[in-house]
Design a protein around this motif. Structure first.
Motif, short mmCIF file in Angstrom:
data_model
loop_
_atom_site.label_atom_id
_atom_site.label_comp_id
_atom_site.label_asym_id
_atom_site.label_seq_id
_atom_site.Cartn_x
_atom_site.Cartn_y
_atom_site.Cartn_z
N TYR A 186 -7.32 -0.35 1.11
CA TYR A 186 -6.34 -1.25 0.47
C TYR A 186 -6.50 -2.70 0.92
O TYR A 186 -6.55 -3.61 0.08
N TYR B 287 -7.92 5.22 -1.00
CA TYR B 287 -7.23 4.02 -1.48
C TYR B 287 -6.51 3.32 -0.32
O TYR B 287 -6.60 2.11 -0.15
N ASN C 207 3.47 -0.59 -6.96
CA ASN C 207 2.30 -1.46 -7.05
C ASN C 207 1.90 -1.74 -8.48
O ASN C 207 2.36 -2.69 -9.06
N CYS D 31 0.83 -1.20 0.00
CA CYS D 31 0.00 0.00 0.00
C CYS D 31 0.87 1.25 0.00
O CYS D 31 2.01 1.23 0.48
#
Length: 165
Positions: free
Chosen positions: A128, A124, A67, A9
């Protein structure tokens, strides 16, 4: 560990772990944010971003940090090790607060840190573990059964891992 993908994350410490590990192992480090965004926060087209990663993973040794789940299979196919920073949302939010304080906002391409905090980014981070973590686990299962998976669940855990390397 010659081909290492570091995922997790935002605010989990991916860049920090990557920099320290690259220094310890003397392995070239790539921050995906530095490839994906230009100085005006304009993202690279998806096909160009994928092509860049295909070139990167063809190297003999590397650490690639970032990511980007849509292109994670490219990295997983070539990696021998995946480090998954699976920290709680509160720790990640604290990480972005510290990053904001340290870098005072903006882009820092020299060290791969991109300090762009928006409400979408905060949402987000908060979601996550509920939304992205299952997707990442599925991608790992489908595209990375051959990798050594190292899951780190706290900053202390990450520091102990780096001390052992």
């Amino acid at each position: 560990m010659d081909r290492i993908a570091i995922i997790g994350c935002g605010g989990s410490g991916k860049s920090t772990v990557a920099r320290k590990l690259a220094r310890i192992l003397d392995v070239p480090l790539v921050h995906l944010d530095a490839i994906y965004y230009d100085e005006h926060w304009t993202p690279l087209p998806r096909d160009e971003f994928a092509a860049q990663q295909e070139r990167l993973v063809s190297g003999e040794r590397w650490i690639i940090e970032g990511n980007y789940a849509s292109s994670l299979p490219i990295r997983l196919a070539a990696a021998d090790t995946v480090i998954f920073l699976d920290l709680p949302a509160a720790a990640c939010l604290w990480g972005i607060v510290q990053r904001r304080w340290r870098y005072r906002g903006g882009q820092h391409q020299a060290n791969g840190v991109y300090d762009r905090i928006t409400w979408n980014f905060v949402r987000y981070i908060l979601g996550y573990r509920h939304t992205m973590r299952p997707r990442v686990r599925s991608l790992l299962r489908d595209h990375g059964p051959h990798v050594q998976l190292i899951t780190l669940t706290s900053r202390r855990h990450a520091n102990r891992f780096l001390d052992r390397v």
